[in-house]
Motif scaffolding. Structure first.
Motif, PDB file in Angstrom:
ATOM      1  N   GLU A 225       0.817  -1.209   0.000  1.00  0.00           N
ATOM      2  CA  GLU A 225       0.000   0.000   0.000  1.00  0.00           C
ATOM      3  C   GLU A 225       0.852   1.260   0.000  1.00  0.00           C
ATOM      4  OE1 GLU A 225      -2.874  -0.077   3.116  1.00  0.00           O
ATOM      5  OE2 GLU A 225      -4.024  -1.737   2.209  1.00  0.00           O
ATOM      6  N   ASP A 226       2.012   1.214   0.634  1.00  0.00           N
ATOM      7  CA  ASP A 226       2.871   2.393   0.634  1.00  0.00           C
ATOM      8  C   ASP A 226       3.311   2.750  -0.783  1.00  0.00           C
ATOM      9  OD1 ASP A 226       2.702   2.652   3.368  1.00  0.00           O
ATOM     10  OD2 ASP A 226       4.597   1.622   3.769  1.00  0.00           O
ATOM     11  N   GLN A 227       3.579   1.742  -1.612  1.00  0.00           N
ATOM     12  CA  GLN A 227       3.969   1.999  -2.992  1.00  0.00           C
ATOM     13  C   GLN A 227       2.788   2.532  -3.810  1.00  0.00           C
ATOM     14  OE1 GLN A 227       7.335   1.331  -4.670  1.00  0.00           O
ATOM     15  NE2 GLN A 227       7.477   2.035  -2.555  1.00  0.00           N
ATOM     16  N   ILE A 228       1.598   2.031  -3.545  1.00  0.00           N
ATOM     17  CA  ILE A 228       0.410   2.546  -4.223  1.00  0.00           C
ATOM     18  C   ILE A 228       0.189   4.004  -3.846  1.00  0.00           C
ATOM     19  CG2 ILE A 228      -2.102   2.339  -4.434  1.00  0.00           C
ATOM     20  CD1 ILE A 228      -1.728  -0.697  -3.967  1.00  0.00           C
ATOM     21  N   ARG A 229       0.365   4.317  -2.570  1.00  0.00           N
ATOM     22  CA  ARG A 229       0.199   5.706  -2.132  1.00  0.00           C
ATOM     23  C   ARG A 229       1.265   6.603  -2.748  1.00  0.00           C
ATOM     24  NH1 ARG A 229      -0.233   4.517   2.571  1.00  0.00           N
ATOM     25  NH2 ARG A 229      -2.497   4.634   2.761  1.00  0.00           N
ATOM     26  N   LEU A 230       2.503   6.130  -2.798  1.00  0.00           N
ATOM     27  CA  LEU A 230       3.582   6.910  -3.395  1.00  0.00           C
ATOM     28  C   LEU A 230       3.306   7.164  -4.874  1.00  0.00           C
ATOM     29  CD1 LEU A 230       6.393   8.216  -3.373  1.00  0.00           C
ATOM     30  CD2 LEU A 230       7.364   5.922  -3.725  1.00  0.00           C
ATOM     31  N   ALA A 231       2.920   6.122  -5.596  1.00  0.00           N
ATOM     32  CA  ALA A 231       2.605   6.288  -7.020  1.00  0.00           C
ATOM     33  C   ALA A 231       1.472   7.285  -7.213  1.00  0.00           C
ATOM     34  CB  ALA A 231       2.242   4.942  -7.642  1.00  0.00           C
ATOM     35  N   SER A 232       0.467   7.213  -6.368  1.00  0.00           N
ATOM     36  CA  SER A 232      -0.660   8.144  -6.450  1.00  0.00           C
ATOM     37  C   SER A 232      -0.201   9.573  -6.225  1.00  0.00           C
ATOM     38  CB  SER A 232      -1.723   7.770  -5.416  1.00  0.00           C
ATOM     39  OG  SER A 232      -2.232   6.473  -5.631  1.00  0.00           O
ATOM     40  N   GLU A 233       0.624   9.776  -5.217  1.00  0.00           N
ATOM     41  CA  GLU A 233       1.104  11.123  -4.901  1.00  0.00           C
ATOM     42  C   GLU A 233       1.969  11.681  -6.020  1.00  0.00           C
ATOM     43  OE1 GLU A 233       2.982  10.393  -1.166  1.00  0.00           O
ATOM     44  OE2 GLU A 233       1.116  10.653  -0.003  1.00  0.00           O
ATOM     45  N   VAL A 234       2.831  10.835  -6.584  1.00  0.00           N
ATOM     46  CA  VAL A 234       3.696  11.276  -7.684  1.00  0.00           C
ATOM     47  C   VAL A 234       2.848  11.726  -8.873  1.00  0.00           C
ATOM     48  CG1 VAL A 234       5.286  10.411  -9.454  1.00  0.00           C
ATOM     49  CG2 VAL A 234       5.736   9.956  -7.036  1.00  0.00           C
ATOM     50  N   CYS A 235       1.847  10.929  -9.229  1.00  0.00           N
ATOM     51  CA  CYS A 235       1.024  11.253 -10.395  1.00  0.00           C
ATOM     52  C   CYS A 235       0.205  12.514 -10.169  1.00  0.00           C
ATOM     53  CB  CYS A 235       0.126  10.073 -10.739  1.00  0.00           C
ATOM     54  SG  CYS A 235       1.026   8.642 -11.367  1.00  0.00           S
ATOM     55  N   LEU A 236      -0.362  12.668  -9.005  1.00  0.00           N
ATOM     56  CA  LEU A 236      -1.147  13.857  -8.729  1.00  0.00           C
ATOM     57  C   LEU A 236      -0.275  15.106  -8.732  1.00  0.00           C
ATOM     58  CD1 LEU A 236      -3.521  12.477  -5.952  1.00  0.00           C
ATOM     59  CD2 LEU A 236      -4.099  12.970  -8.328  1.00  0.00           C
ATOM     60  N   ALA A 237       0.907  14.998  -8.155  1.00  0.00           N
ATOM     61  CA  ALA A 237       1.815  16.150  -8.146  1.00  0.00           C
ATOM     62  C   ALA A 237       2.254  16.531  -9.550  1.00  0.00           C
ATOM     63  CB  ALA A 237       3.025  15.845  -7.269  1.00  0.00           C
ATOM     64  N   ALA A 238       2.309  15.553 -10.444  1.00  0.00           N
ATOM     65  CA  ALA A 238       2.729  15.802 -11.834  1.00  0.00           C
ATOM     66  C   ALA A 238       1.588  16.266 -12.724  1.00  0.00           C
ATOM     67  CB  ALA A 238       3.364  14.548 -12.413  1.00  0.00           C
ATOM     68  N   GLY A 239       0.383  16.361 -12.175  1.00  0.00           N
ATOM     69  CA  GLY A 239      -0.724  16.930 -12.931  1.00  0.00           C
ATOM     70  C   GLY A 239      -1.732  15.955 -13.494  1.00  0.00           C
ATOM     71  N   ALA A 240      -1.723  14.705 -13.029  1.00  0.00           N
ATOM     72  CA  ALA A 240      -2.706  13.731 -13.525  1.00  0.00           C
ATOM     73  C   ALA A 240      -4.125  14.168 -13.174  1.00  0.00           C
ATOM     74  CB  ALA A 240      -2.429  12.362 -12.926  1.00  0.00           C
ATOM     75  N   ASP A 241      -5.044  13.929 -14.103  1.00  0.00           N
ATOM     76  CA  ASP A 241      -6.457  14.224 -13.871  1.00  0.00           C
ATOM     77  C   ASP A 241      -7.189  13.056 -13.218  1.00  0.00           C
ATOM     78  OD1 ASP A 241      -6.528  16.839 -15.221  1.00  0.00           O
ATOM     79  OD2 ASP A 241      -6.114  15.680 -17.026  1.00  0.00           O
ATOM     80  N   PHE A 242      -6.688  11.841 -13.431  1.00  0.00           N
ATOM     81  CA  PHE A 242      -7.281  10.631 -12.862  1.00  0.00           C
ATOM     82  C   PHE A 242      -6.152   9.713 -12.403  1.00  0.00           C
ATOM     83  CE2 PHE A 242     -11.278  11.675 -14.778  1.00  0.00           C
ATOM     84  CZ  PHE A 242     -12.244  10.796 -14.318  1.00  0.00           C
ATOM     85  N   LEU A 243      -6.444   8.931 -11.378  1.00  0.00           N
ATOM     86  CA  LEU A 243      -5.636   7.766 -11.022  1.00  0.00           C
ATOM     87  C   LEU A 243      -6.412   6.526 -11.427  1.00  0.00           C
ATOM     88  CD1 LEU A 243      -4.459   8.684  -7.407  1.00  0.00           C
ATOM     89  CD2 LEU A 243      -3.287   9.156  -9.572  1.00  0.00           C
ATOM     90  N   LYS A 244      -5.769   5.630 -12.165  1.00  0.00           N
ATOM     91  CA  LYS A 244      -6.397   4.403 -12.647  1.00  0.00           C
ATOM     92  C   LYS A 244      -5.631   3.216 -12.085  1.00  0.00           C
ATOM     93  CE  LYS A 244      -7.248   1.964 -17.075  1.00  0.00           C
ATOM     94  NZ  LYS A 244      -7.231   2.099 -18.541  1.00  0.00           N
ATOM     95  N   THR A 245      -6.358   2.182 -11.680  1.00  0.00           N
ATOM     96  CA  THR A 245      -5.711   1.065 -11.005  1.00  0.00           C
ATOM     97  C   THR A 245      -4.788   0.265 -11.909  1.00  0.00           C
ATOM     98  OG1 THR A 245      -7.595  -0.390 -11.481  1.00  0.00           O
ATOM     99  CG2 THR A 245      -7.581   0.762  -9.341  1.00  0.00           C
ATOM    100  N   SER A 246      -5.270  -0.119 -13.111  1.00  0.00           N
ATOM    101  CA  SER A 246      -4.655  -1.260 -13.781  1.00  0.00           C
ATOM    102  C   SER A 246      -4.808  -1.205 -15.292  1.00  0.00           C
ATOM    103  CB  SER A 246      -5.327  -2.564 -13.302  1.00  0.00           C
ATOM    104  OG  SER A 246      -5.666  -2.520 -11.937  1.00  0.00           O
TER     105      SER A 246
END
Length: 247
Positions: A138-159
């Motif tokens: 889960e820590d890696q999922i949270r890190l990936a989510s934070e990285v993408c949001l900080a880079a300007g992603a409009d959506f987070l998609k699981t898979s």
């Protein structure tokens, strides 16, 4: 609105099969506007974007396509070109596989990659695919989510729907919590293995719990699936249906 009506309106009707043909895309586009309303988007390979744009012209269905898909291992230059070509062909949304295998060793590289594609996809929706089933915890999922949001992603998609473990409620919970922590401005997409109204409802309920009732809608929440449309339609019409298959 019933949960099945809502799920249908949030559906990215998908065909990312390796043997997909122009005939398959024609059939997919024909199914995208249903007697119960349109789906949110069709999600297809880049080579079919222009065809879908012609087929869906004037209809309230967006065209999503994929980049760096499915392995997440293309050079950023290749993915920039792929993204720009898709937008010129008529894509409204880019579903980008992040270079998730590099996340732990080189988080900065992943951030820079997503940022480059964010710039290339200026003016269109960028959905970043984390491939959560391949991340270690889960820590890696949270890190990936934070990285993408900080880079300007409009959506987070699981898979991608192409690995052994795709969307799970556990991954969705982490991703939605991260979206909430970032102000709730990004959307969430659950993709891969969601085939029944009951499964769809469980994700919508999770979004209600974390983001608040009424947050989930086509602008903020998507399902990536193919067979789900048939089972949602059957549920809305009050008839039995076999469980959907496919992505």
């Amino acid at each position: 609105m019933s949960s099945s009506h809502l799920a249908l309106s949030c559906l990215d009707l998908t065909n990312l099969e390796n043997d997909c043909t122009e005939s398959d895309i024609a059939a997919l586009c024909a199914r995208a506007v249903t007697p119960h309303g349109p789906v949110a988007a069709v999600c297809i390979w880049p080579r079919f974007v222009a065809q879908a744009a012609d087929a869906l012209g004037g209809r309230p269905v967006r065209i999503a396509t994929v980049a760096n898909f499915p392995g997440g291992d293309q050079s950023v230059e290749t993915t920039v070109a792929e993204t720009q070509d898709s937008i010129r062909a008529g894509a409204d949304e880019i579903d980008l596989v992040i270079p998730y295998r590099r996340l732990r060793a080189d988080t900065g590289m992943v951030a820079a990659y997503v940022s480059e594609i964010r710039q290339a996809a200026h003016g269109v929706t960028l959905k970043t695919i984390l491939e959560t089933g391949e991340l270690e915890d889960e820590d890696q999922i949270r890190l990936a989510s934070e990285v993408c949001l900080a880079a300007g992603a409009d959506f987070l998609k699981t898979s991608t729907g192409k690995v052994a473990v795709n969307a799970t409620p556990e991954a969705a919970e982490v991703m939605l919590e991260t979206i909430r922590a970032h102000g709730g401005r990004a959307g969430f997409k659950a993709a891969g293995g969601i085939r029944t109204p009951e499964a769809a409802r469980s994700y919508l309920d999770l979004a209600d719990t974390i983001m608040g009732p009424g947050w989930a809608g086509p602008k903020t929440f998507r399902f990536g699936a193919s067979g789900l449309l048939d089972t949602l339609t059957a549920d809305i019409e009050g008839r039995a249906a076999a469980s959907g298959s496919g992505y």
